[in-house]
Every structure is written in structure tokens, then in C-alpha cells.
Motif scaffolding. Sequence first.
Motif, PDB file in Angstrom:
ATOM      1  N   ILE A  71       0.840  -1.325   0.057  1.00 51.04           N
ATOM      2  CA  ILE A  71       0.077   0.012   0.201  1.00 51.04           C
ATOM      3  C   ILE A  71       0.985   1.120  -0.148  1.00 51.04           C
ATOM      4  O   ILE A  71       0.425   2.308  -0.556  1.00 51.04           O
ATOM      5  N   GLY A  72       1.930   1.212   0.599  1.00 47.51           N
ATOM      6  CA  GLY A  72       2.895   2.440   0.839  1.00 47.51           C
ATOM      7  C   GLY A  72       3.477   2.648  -0.509  1.00 47.51           C
ATOM      8  O   GLY A  72       4.151   3.845  -0.742  1.00 47.51           O
ATOM      9  N   LEU A  73       3.500   1.879  -1.578  1.00 47.64           N
ATOM     10  CA  LEU A  73       4.097   1.944  -2.950  1.00 47.64           C
ATOM     11  C   LEU A  73       3.281   3.128  -3.797  1.00 47.64           C
ATOM     12  O   LEU A  73       3.684   3.709  -4.527  1.00 47.64           O
ATOM     13  N   GLY A  74       2.022   3.271  -3.179  1.00 49.84           N
ATOM     14  CA  GLY A  74       1.061   4.168  -3.672  1.00 49.84           C
ATOM     15  C   GLY A  74       0.598   3.788  -5.309  1.00 49.84           C
ATOM     16  O   GLY A  74       0.366   4.726  -6.139  1.00 49.84           O
ATOM     17  N   LEU A  75       0.530   2.450  -5.555  1.00 49.55           N
ATOM     18  CA  LEU A  75       0.327   2.420  -6.829  1.00 49.55           C
ATOM     19  C   LEU A  75      -1.159   2.211  -7.319  1.00 49.55           C
ATOM     20  O   LEU A  75      -2.069   2.393  -6.269  1.00 49.55           O
ATOM     21  N   PRO A  76      -1.593   2.333  -8.431  1.00 47.99           N
ATOM     22  CA  PRO A  76      -3.074   2.276  -8.672  1.00 47.99           C
ATOM     23  C   PRO A  76      -3.899   1.194  -8.063  1.00 47.99           C
ATOM     24  O   PRO A  76      -3.210   0.191  -7.673  1.00 47.99           O
ATOM     25  N   ALA A  77      -5.264   1.252  -7.911  1.00 45.04           N
ATOM     26  CA  ALA A  77      -5.775   0.167  -6.839  1.00 45.04           C
ATOM     27  C   ALA A  77      -5.866  -1.340  -7.424  1.00 45.04           C
ATOM     28  O   ALA A  77      -5.742  -2.126  -6.773  1.00 45.04           O
ATOM     29  N   ALA A  78      -5.881  -1.489  -8.755  1.00 43.39           N
ATOM     30  CA  ALA A  78      -5.675  -2.757  -9.565  1.00 43.39           C
ATOM     31  C   ALA A  78      -4.373  -3.209  -9.265  1.00 43.39           C
ATOM     32  O   ALA A  78      -4.327  -4.747  -8.705  1.00 43.39           O
ATOM     33  N   GLU A  79      -3.234  -2.306  -9.220  1.00 44.70           N
ATOM     34  CA  GLU A  79      -2.013  -3.117  -9.011  1.00 44.70           C
ATOM     35  C   GLU A  79      -1.826  -3.389  -7.427  1.00 44.70           C
ATOM     36  O   GLU A  79      -1.130  -4.427  -7.340  1.00 44.70           O
ATOM     37  N   THR A  80      -2.375  -2.363  -6.715  1.00 43.76           N
ATOM     38  CA  THR A  80      -2.217  -2.660  -5.304  1.00 43.76           C
ATOM     39  C   THR A  80      -2.906  -4.124  -5.020  1.00 43.76           C
ATOM     40  O   THR A  80      -2.465  -4.920  -4.159  1.00 43.76           O
ATOM     41  N   VAL A  81      -4.198  -4.055  -5.344  1.00 45.53           N
ATOM     42  CA  VAL A  81      -5.114  -5.450  -5.146  1.00 45.53           C
ATOM     43  C   VAL A  81      -4.094  -6.814  -5.583  1.00 45.53           C
ATOM     44  O   VAL A  81      -4.148  -7.799  -4.896  1.00 45.53           O
ATOM     45  N   ARG A  82      -3.744  -6.465  -6.868  1.00 41.01           N
ATOM     46  CA  ARG A  82      -2.790  -7.688  -7.311  1.00 41.01           C
ATOM     47  C   ARG A  82      -1.853  -8.163  -6.612  1.00 41.01           C
ATOM     48  O   ARG A  82      -1.554  -9.222  -6.459  1.00 41.01           O
ATOM     49  N   GLU A  83      -0.985  -7.068  -6.128  1.00 38.65           N
ATOM     50  CA  GLU A  83       0.167  -7.341  -5.455  1.00 38.65           C
ATOM     51  C   GLU A  83      -0.122  -8.005  -4.022  1.00 38.65           C
ATOM     52  O   GLU A  83       0.448  -8.887  -3.466  1.00 38.65           O
ATOM     53  N   ILE A  84      -1.214  -7.303  -3.231  1.00 38.62           N
ATOM     54  CA  ILE A  84      -1.542  -7.782  -2.089  1.00 38.62           C
ATOM     55  C   ILE A  84      -2.197  -9.453  -2.214  1.00 38.62           C
ATOM     56  O   ILE A  84      -1.843 -10.070  -1.328  1.00 38.62           O
ATOM     57  N   LEU A  85      -2.970  -9.531  -3.196  1.00 40.86           N
ATOM     58  CA  LEU A  85      -3.533 -11.232  -3.321  1.00 40.86           C
ATOM     59  C   LEU A  85      -2.426 -11.812  -3.492  1.00 40.86           C
ATOM     60  O   LEU A  85      -2.425 -13.037  -3.013  1.00 40.86           O
ATOM     61  N   VAL A  86      -1.354 -11.637  -4.503  1.00 45.51           N
ATOM     62  CA  VAL A  86      -0.234 -12.554  -4.783  1.00 45.51           C
ATOM     63  C   VAL A  86       0.665 -12.742  -3.470  1.00 45.51           C
ATOM     64  O   VAL A  86       0.957 -13.810  -3.258  1.00 45.51           O
ATOM     65  N   SER A  87       0.771 -11.700  -2.838  1.00 41.50           N
ATOM     66  CA  SER A  87       1.456 -11.851  -1.302  1.00 41.50           C
ATOM     67  C   SER A  87       0.783 -12.769  -0.445  1.00 41.50           C
ATOM     68  O   SER A  87       1.414 -13.715   0.116  1.00 41.50           O
ATOM     69  N   LEU A  88      -0.544 -12.487  -0.297  1.00 41.09           N
ATOM     70  CA  LEU A  88      -1.163 -13.343   0.427  1.00 41.09           C
ATOM     71  C   LEU A  88      -1.183 -14.780   0.317  1.00 41.09           C
ATOM     72  O   LEU A  88      -1.379 -15.636   1.049  1.00 41.09           O
ATOM     73  N   VAL A  89      -1.653 -15.058  -0.998  1.00 40.91           N
ATOM     74  CA  VAL A  89      -1.732 -16.266  -1.630  1.00 40.91           C
ATOM     75  C   VAL A  89      -0.502 -17.062  -1.450  1.00 40.91           C
ATOM     76  O   VAL A  89      -0.505 -18.294  -0.871  1.00 40.91           O
ATOM     77  N   VAL A  90       0.439 -16.406  -1.997  1.00 38.71           N
ATOM     78  CA  VAL A  90       1.865 -16.960  -1.831  1.00 38.71           C
ATOM     79  C   VAL A  90       2.282 -17.412  -0.356  1.00 38.71           C
ATOM     80  O   VAL A  90       2.807 -18.705  -0.327  1.00 38.71           O
ATOM     81  N   SER A  91       2.080 -16.405   0.517  1.00 38.82           N
ATOM     82  CA  SER A  91       2.702 -16.520   1.769  1.00 38.82           C
ATOM     83  C   SER A  91       1.733 -17.488   2.492  1.00 38.82           C
ATOM     84  O   SER A  91       2.297 -18.445   3.229  1.00 38.82           O
TER      85      SER A  91
END
Length: 189
Positions: A71-91
Motif C-alpha cells: 500500500i505504501g508504494l502508492g500504486l493504482p488500486a488494481a496493481e495494489t490489489v494484485r500485489e496484495i493478493l499475490v503476496s497473501l496467496v503465496v505466503s
Amino acid sequence: MPSATEQKIIDAAVRLFAAQGYDATSVQEIVAAAEVTKGALYHYFRAKDDLLFEIYRLLITSQSADMDRIIGLGLPAAETVREILVSLVVSTAERVDETAVFVRELHRLGEERMAEFRAERRRYHETFLAVIEKGQADGEFSSVVPADTVGRIVFGVVNQLPMWYRPDGPKPPASLAGEIADFVLAGLR
């Protein structure tokens, strides 16, 4: 960050809790599997349920830190959601035994620990939902499906990973994570 000895104890507990359950696992079995003394275990953990809570705490702390960093990266919402989901699912997939143990044994936590668990889970969920809501308010996402429903779907899938995901299966965590993120984003558009 746990010490090397503490991590050995946690790893042994995860293996045993996953294989035979929390109730069927004795402190002596954990000590033997970790190759430490009972004194060493009790130096780090007052009781077996403290060990159970630490398994969860390490996982959620890592996942929350990843989400906050993204979230701190300040990306657009779609990129933020994608990054959060990828991180969450991988972990979650990479630590599927820890997740399975915690989901299965969650009811064993005392009232105070349960309150800590709920507060951290709520913070994670609310932060994720705020990203969805902002994307909807900005017109980047459709608002046909309310953010809380999107959250229930996402977290439902993630919480069920231990039931069906196998680390030795045909799909590595990163591939699965990308597919889940793409699916959610397709629904949001």
C-alpha cells in the motif's frame, strides 16, 4: 524474528500439530522433535497454547507487513490489489501447514488471545477493503459487487487453501496466486 532455537521449536510444533493435531501432541514430543530441552521450550513459551498463538502471530505479522509495504508504494488500486493478493496467496501456500494448524486449532485460544487474533484479522481485512472501496470510488473498479462481498470471497478462498492446496502439487504458489488475483480483478472490472 524468532531465535534459531525458538524457530526449531515452532517448526517442530507445526509439523506435529499438522500431522496429529494439537490435543494429540505432547510438549515432550515437541521437545524431542525440536531436539531441545523442556527448559528451552518453556524459556520461549509458557504453555502449548502460547506456541499455537505464535504460529499464527508470525504468519499474520508477515502478511500485514507485506500488505502495508505494498500500500505504501502508492500504486493504482488494481496493481495494489494484485500485489496484495499475490503476496497473501503465496505466503499462505508456502506456509500451508501453519495456516491449516491455526485454522483447525483456533478455538483453543483463550479469550485474550482470541481478541488479539480478531483485532489483527479485522485490521488486515479493513485495510484491504479500503483499497477496493477507493478503487470503486475512483471508477477504477465496478461497484456492482460491494467491497465487503469481494473481501468475503477473497478471504474465503485464502482460508480454504489448506484444505485443497498441496505444495508438492502441479501448481507453484506464485502461479496459483497470479491466477487468483487475475480472477478477482476480472470480477472487479
